[in-house]
Enzyme design. Structure first.
Site, short mmCIF file in Angstrom:
data_model
loop_
_atom_site.label_atom_id
_atom_site.label_comp_id
_atom_site.label_asym_id
_atom_site.label_seq_id
_atom_site.Cartn_x
_atom_site.Cartn_y
_atom_site.Cartn_z
N GLY A 257 19.80 15.49 59.10
CA GLY A 257 20.63 16.39 59.92
C GLY A 257 21.45 17.29 59.03
O GLY A 257 21.62 18.47 59.28
N GLU A 260 25.62 15.97 52.32
CA GLU A 260 27.02 16.26 52.00
C GLU A 260 27.27 16.74 50.58
O GLU A 260 28.32 16.43 50.01
CB GLU A 260 27.84 15.00 52.27
CG GLU A 260 27.60 13.83 51.29
CD GLU A 260 26.50 12.86 51.69
OE1 GLU A 260 25.61 13.26 52.47
OE2 GLU A 260 26.54 11.71 51.24
N GLU A 292 30.15 15.66 57.68
CA GLU A 292 29.89 16.06 56.29
C GLU A 292 31.20 16.34 55.55
O GLU A 292 31.34 16.02 54.37
CB GLU A 292 28.97 17.29 56.24
CG GLU A 292 27.61 17.10 56.92
CD GLU A 292 26.87 15.85 56.49
OE1 GLU A 292 26.96 15.49 55.30
OE2 GLU A 292 26.21 15.21 57.34
#
Ligand SMILES: [Zn+2]
Length: 867
Positions: A257, A260, A292
């Site tokens: 998705g 980070e 994130e």
């Protein structure tokens, strides 16, 4: 094959080596296959004279020089370059050509079909950094990075550091604070960028050029969420954001998705909306943004020592993501969404044979860590943290977290360090809590047993069983108990009204039976002597992680009045209970469909509508019900969706007073997916031809593809229609949608072609593999796919050797989950008995087999009696 680093090797190397700095210089002007990679690593060694190794996976190693001494490039074996006779301070230089990938691992290269522009980005986590630059690839050898890039002159290039200079395709970036190798990032291409600033932090949004209009349309919304999340973290955490600027780049074909990377997060392009979306999709994007950003502290400022604490990174970020969008008032239904769609991901995984404790005791190598990177790491872990916050109080929780950050900033820490900090800040036995919650697996179950005389409760027991059905695995819980009564509202409609809520502490100590009974009875003491409630909800508000069962009277009330409960989170919990009961063969699947028919049309919260429709359509109808039951269920679901559409608007950004924005869109999607025959199908064809749904806005590309897919499944559209649609939408996503449509055609040649592409190594990107796999099986096409079930189990073992991403697409997405028969179970069991499966593939297949067995059991329980 590169060798996966083991924990023992990492520990030995961490004692020996401390890395000061990386200088990485990448060259993207060497053609379509390879890029240039030169690295200089400056590092100290605690035992001069000792030996170790660096990781590196080049196509060609041109040169390796240690302390001025040339190393033999031929000494590179299995991705490891031996380094001998180390000095106190060392300098390693390596120059290599590295290979671009199409699997989203290492340096991914993508050519945009819309305009031919090329984009590259790195995905170094967890252990792909050596495919990009030479390094000591383990999370606890942090170092500063100085990155430079040569790129085509029209590109924009991003990295962890701020760009200090860029001219004629030559970019150089500011040196970073100490970060782990898995967090180094470079993104490049003809990027479209939107920039602003917040509290002195430069913010950037980026995507490929052809997506510019979609990103621009939402950039204010994305910046707003980013700003509010920064503000919230700056209020909550004592440490200020540590990485300077903050770029968010939406990149093609990302396997996650989002990732980070400090100061330069990469996001899946699924978060750039090309068509109408529901509030849930906007909410998911907001949560991912907040998630994130939380990693900039938890994960990046303080990093796990080893992969066994990966879950802690993710659970923490997941918890913070949901909490921040709730606290800032951005997304009031975030925890409702968590309860109804995210948490089941964790509890389903927790009930499979492969379940594991949230905190794994020992992860020997990186590959094992990845296998355990699942719903338990994210959803169960976040749910457990939420319970921990309820148990110690939010203030003590944050005080402990801040002490943890202060102590380990720019360093590494593990679970034990955090537990120590939380124990100190709260004064509670967090160590004991951790053993019960994080070192055990499985879900415990709570239910109430009430007796009454003339409507007055005479006894109220809370029955608490561990995952094995006994006392084993019990966890302490602090829960809320909700007490509801049926009454009539001013319009004379029967509604559920909450009488009261009270807190209950469930101890889990293995005390003698009698005392145990007393302890649990006392949890529900406030009910004794009161009027018997029509509905009693344990864990109301969903603050803990446990299965809940209702007493018979409460369940009867739910079937009558579920949709009349005011609180969305309570409704979400009740829908989850019904879902669990179907999966555990305690509620016939057809009765779940009846519950949908009775109560979904009045549901105003889109997250609930979507989750219930997804379960009803794709699990209950396609798996738990036999084919004749499936047809009837689809008719009922279509009817429920039409009922919603009669009551709400199709214009997704407006909604109305009663419904969330997007409920209509969710129902429309559900309706399209439930029409497979007859007049309903003709209606879909008319919508596509007229480019509009009556009462709705013009069709966007996503709705057009959804309609076309459904027509393709039914054989009411074919290759000419797919080709025409692809001409209208030649984007990368358009290609994926067309691929799904082609694989879904009821046509032997189309199935053969799709099959060949699925198992041909390297022919399709991960995204196109997934797209093909997701279209292939259609429960309505048994005659076209029957022979492929056996072929699947014969051919799947080789998928393991094609890499992690391929194993996921073929082992998970392509698994014939709809064929819920004992014969498929047998084939799967025989396949799993083979000894040539890779561990990753074995895990995927094993998990899918577990789910298949569940579906077969439910079908058998609900089969008509043999006469
Ligand atoms: Zn994360």
């Amino acid at each position: 094959m590169p060798t996966s680093l083991t924990l023992a090797e990492a520990q030995r190397r961490a004692r020996l080596v401390n890395v000061h700095a990386y200088s990485v210089d990448l060259d993207f002007t060497r053609g379509e296959e390879v890029f240039g990679s030169s690295t200089v690593i400056r590092f100290g060694c605690t035992e001069p004279g000792a030996a170790t190794f660096a990781e590196l996976r080049p196509v060609t190693l041109h040169k390796a020089v240690l302390n001025g001494r040339g190393l033999d490039p031929g000494s590179l074996r299995d991705g490891r370059l031996p380094l001998t006779d180390l000095a106190g301070n060392n300098e390693l230089r390596v120059e290599a050509d590295m290979r671009y990938t199409r699997t989203g691992e290492g340096m991914h290269r993508f050519t945009d079909p819309a305009d031919g522009e090329v984009y590259v980005y790195t995905q170094c986590a967890p252990d792909e950094a050596p495919g990009v630059f030479g390094c000591f690839d383990q999370p606890d050898l942090k170092a500063s990075f100085g990155i430079a890039v040569t790129a085509p002159t029209h590109w924009t290039v991003l990295s962890n550091g701020v760009a200090e200079s860029s001219a004629n395709g030559r970019w150089s970036f500011a040196t970073t604070p100490p970060i782990s190798t898995y967090l180094a990032v470079v993104v490049g291409g003809a990027l479209h960028s939107v920039r602003t600033e917040h509290v002195g932090i430069p913010l950037g949004l980026h995507c490929r050029k052809s997506l510019a209009p979609s990103l621009t349309a939402d950039s204010e919304e994305i910046f707003d969420i980013t700003r509010r999340s920064f503000d919230r973290y700056h209020e909550t955490f004592a440490e200020r954001y540590a990485f300077g600027k903050y770029d968010q780049a939406f990149v093609p074909e990302l396997n996650w998705g989002a990732v980070e990377n400090p100061a330069c997060v990469t996001f899946s392009e699924n978060h750039v909306f090309r068509g109408a979306v529901t509030d849930t999709e906007r909410q998911t994007r907001a949560i991912v943004i907040a998630h994130e950003l939380a990693h900039m502290w938890f994960g990046n400022l303080v990093t796990m020592r080893w992969w066994d604490d990966l879950w802690l990174n993710e659970s923490f970020a997941e918890y913070m993501g949901y909490q921040v969008v709730t606290d800032t008032g951005l997304m009031p239904h975030a925890w409702t969404s968590f309860a109804v769609s995210r948490k089941p991901w964790g509890s389903d995984a927790d009930q499979r044979a492969s379940t594991h404790p949230v905190a794994a005791q020992r992860i020997d190598n990186v590959a094992d860590a990845l296998v355990n990177f699942d719903g338990i790491s994210y959803a169960k872990g976040a749910s457990a943290l939420r319970q921990l916050v309820a148990w110690v109080g939010e203030e003590a929780f944050l005080a402990g977290v801040n002490a943890h950050f202060a102590r380990h900033r720019f360093g590494n820490a593990g679970l034990a360090d955090l537990v120590d900090a939380l124990a100190r800040s709260s004064g509670r036995d967090v160590h004991g809590w951790t053993e019960r919650w994080l070192r055990t697996s499985g879900v415990d179950t709570i239910r109430a047993e009430l007796t009454d005389r003339n409507g007055t409760v005479t006894s109220a027991d809370l029955i608490h069983t561990g995952s094995g059905g006994g006392k084993e695995g019990l966890r302490p819980h602090r829960i809320v108990v909700g007490v509801y009564d049926l009454g009539e509202d001013h319009a004379g409609v029967r509604r559920l009204v909450r009488r009261e809520r009270f807190e209950a502490d469930l101890a889990a100590d293995p005390v003698p039976e009698q005392r145990g009974q007393d302890a649990l009875r006392s949890a529900l003491t406030p009910l004794v002597g009161a009027r018997r409630p029509d509905l009693l909800v344990l864990n109301d508000g969903d603050r803990s992680y446990t299965k809940v069962r209702l007493d018979p009277r409460s369940w009867a009330t739910v079937t009558e009045a579920l949709s009349t409960v005011d609180d969305a989170l309570t409704r979400a919990l009740l829908w989850s209970i019904a879902r669990d009961m179907v999966r555990d063969a305690e509620l016939p699947p057809a009765e779940y469909i009846n519950l949908v028919e009775a109560h979904l049309p009045a549901e105003p919260v889109v997250a609930i509508v979507e989750a219930v429709l997804a379960f009803a359509r794709h699990e209950v109808a396609d798996r738990y019900l036999a084919p004749d039951g499936r047809a009837a269920a689809l008719g009922t679901l279509a009817g429920a969706c039409r009922a919603i559409l009669r009551r709400t608007t199709l214009r997704p950004t407006t909604g109305n007073d009663e419904y969330d924005a997007g409920v209509g869109l969710a129902a429309l999607r559900g309706l399209i997916e439930s029409e497979e025959t007859g007049g309903g199908l003709d209606e879909l064809q008319g919508w596509l031809a007229n480019e509009r749904i009556p009462g709705g806005p013009a069709l966007d590309p996503e709705l057009r593809w959804l309609l076309l897919r459904q027509l393709c499944i039914a054989g009411a559209a074919g290759e000419p229609e797919i080709a025409a649609e692809l001409e209208r939408d030649p984007s990368g996503v358009g290609q994926q949608r067309a691929t799904t449509c082609r694989a879904a055609l009821p046509d032997g040649a189309a199935k053969e072609r799709a099959w060949r592409q699925l198992f041909a190594d390297g022919e399709l990107s991960k995204q196109l593999l997934d797209a093909t796999a997701s279209g292939f099986w259609q429960p309505s096409q048994p005659s076209w796919t029957a022979g492929f079930v056996e072929r699947y189990f014969a051919e799947i073992p080789k998928a393991g050797r094609l890499g992690q991403a391929v194993a996921a697409a073929l082992g998970h997405t392509l698994f014939p989950a709809h064929a819920a028969t004992p014969a498929t179970v047998r084939l799967a069991e025989e396949c799993l008995a083979r000894d040539d499966l890779t561990p990753t593939l074995r895990r995927f297949l094993g998990d899918r087999l577990d789910d298949l067995r569940r579906a077969v059991r439910v079908r058998a329980d609900n089969a008509p009696e043999a006469s």
